[in-house]
Design an enzyme around this catalytic site. Sequence first.
Site, PDB file in Angstrom:
ATOM      1  N   ASP A 177       0.847  -1.193   0.000  1.00 21.95           N
ATOM      2  CA  ASP A 177       0.000   0.000   0.000  1.00 21.95           C
ATOM      3  C   ASP A 177       0.883   1.243   0.000  1.00 21.95           C
ATOM      4  OD1 ASP A 177      -2.217  -1.590   0.101  1.00 21.95           O
ATOM      5  OD2 ASP A 177      -2.587  -1.340   2.236  1.00 21.95           O
ATOM      6  N   MET A 236      -8.220   8.100   9.392  1.00 25.79           N
ATOM      7  CA  MET A 236      -8.789   8.544   8.109  1.00 25.79           C
ATOM      8  C   MET A 236      -9.846   9.634   8.307  1.00 25.79           C
ATOM      9  SD  MET A 236      -9.042   4.853   6.152  1.00 25.79           S
ATOM     10  CE  MET A 236      -9.267   3.817   7.611  1.00 25.79           C
ATOM     11  N   LYS A 275      -3.893   2.477  -2.271  1.00 20.56           N
ATOM     12  CA  LYS A 275      -4.641   2.375  -1.024  1.00 20.56           C
ATOM     13  C   LYS A 275      -4.312   3.497  -0.052  1.00 20.56           C
ATOM     14  CE  LYS A 275      -7.087  -1.304  -1.870  1.00 20.56           C
ATOM     15  NZ  LYS A 275      -8.524  -1.185  -2.100  1.00 20.56           N
TER      16      LYS A 275
END
Length: 527
Positions: free
Chosen positions: A38, A169, A60
């Site tokens: 990622d 996130m 990602k």
Amino acid sequence: MIEDMGKVYLVGAGPGDVAYLTVKAHNLLQQAQVLVYDALVDEQLLQCVPPDCLKLDVGKRGGKPSTPQAEINKLLVKYCQQGKQVVRLKSGDPFIFGRCTAEIEALKLSGCAFEVVPGISSALAAPLLAGIPLTDPVLSRCFAVLTAHEPDALDWKALSRLETLVILMGGQHLAEIIHRLLQQGRSHLTPIAIIRWAGTPNQQIWTAQLGNILDTTAGLSLSPVVIVIGEVVGLRKDTACCVPTQPEKISSANLTTDRDYSPSTMSALSGKTILVTRAVGQSSQFGDRLIAAGATVIEMPTLEIGPPSSWEALDNAIANLANVDWLILTSTNGVDYFFDRLTAQGKDARTLAKVKIAVVGEKTAQSLKKRGLQPDFIPPNFVADSLVENFPEELSQKKLLFPRVESGGREVLVKELTAKGAEVIEVAAYQSCCPSSIPQTAELALQNHAVDVITFASSKTVQFFCQLVESRFSNTSDVLAGVCIASIGPQTSKTCRDLIGRVDVEAEEYTLDGLTQALITWAINDN
């Protein structure tokens, strides 16, 4: 059959810095045949794999293009069924927002062997590295970890009642997060911390309250970040001093070095951030030495090494070794490519039985010794000029084979050897070129003026560093303002002066140990 197939390891990379990688994860990377990774915080993780490992970037990272999950599943199955050892490297821990379920299901359906290897989640590491304890007997008897990727999917009423929240996130949805919590009765005075690039030299921390954090972070890029909300944020003022600014990398270089540094120098570089330029895939032992002396180290590959455009000249030279008096080797790359090609031609060191070997540089000599050969001559000052001045025999009528970089170099050495009557046979053994990009960690450090020292161990690293910086920054003088330029020796220093305009530190002994000692002396005097 499964026993004839490969195996897929779903590995946690930790919060970013390679130093927080688990021992098992590091061992698996060193044995990987295929790496599917990622968007990682620390690109040095990619240097842990073997040179011939196939590396596949599948993205990602939130808000940026990435490979569809179905395609990732197919890649894992494909290479596993080819009998490869595949490492699927994920940020943090694979089972914490790592989207492992789909990959495991695909592997199971295809009969592929797999194993999950835990990593340190940024949900736990980032608060700790910011000095924020997630639990406290009074302030926080529990905490919740959540992703704010889809705010509408969360039960904000329930979350608002918890003492401590750790949000991943969430940078792009910060305003929405605050709105939802305040709407559910959370006080606007509740402490909040935002931790960006946790565990790296570029780590940044903003602390405020729910009521004013948007003003504090206005106009800033909040990715990647970990958000901590709760009264425990207030404990940071008491605990932050106990948290290291950079992890110590455990390696043989930390345990023993070629030079014994006194206890007074082991922290001489404390507080200094050093950007180390080096070749792609090169060992980080120099960086380890600097860390052992207290420095924060950022490694920036500025040199890619590969085979020459044609092997013809080197192959012809190898075929005629019987006519050669001396083999001149001036770099570890020259050693590696010459002897690898010798082996590829079906020959070995016995072919050199009547050939004497001269090397320039301590590392070059060490590289030769690893192949079971002792150099016949090492000039005393570790530089090419000293080779000519101190050559152990008359050079007139001698044939010298000099495998070197295809793009040229060491012209002065060749000219002086020729002037002494030697016949120098120059052949391209390898090629060097400039990498296509600057690692993000290094670029951010330069951009934020977080670098105190930049080290150079060859003229090529200076040239390609300048090329990379000029391609990314409009004002290179501003980027390098106030930064100490450190060189391993006279030739590298000359290139620094030509391209950068100055050299602030030059090693007295032209080795990496000598450069380390020069920086320690500089830091002590600077203080």
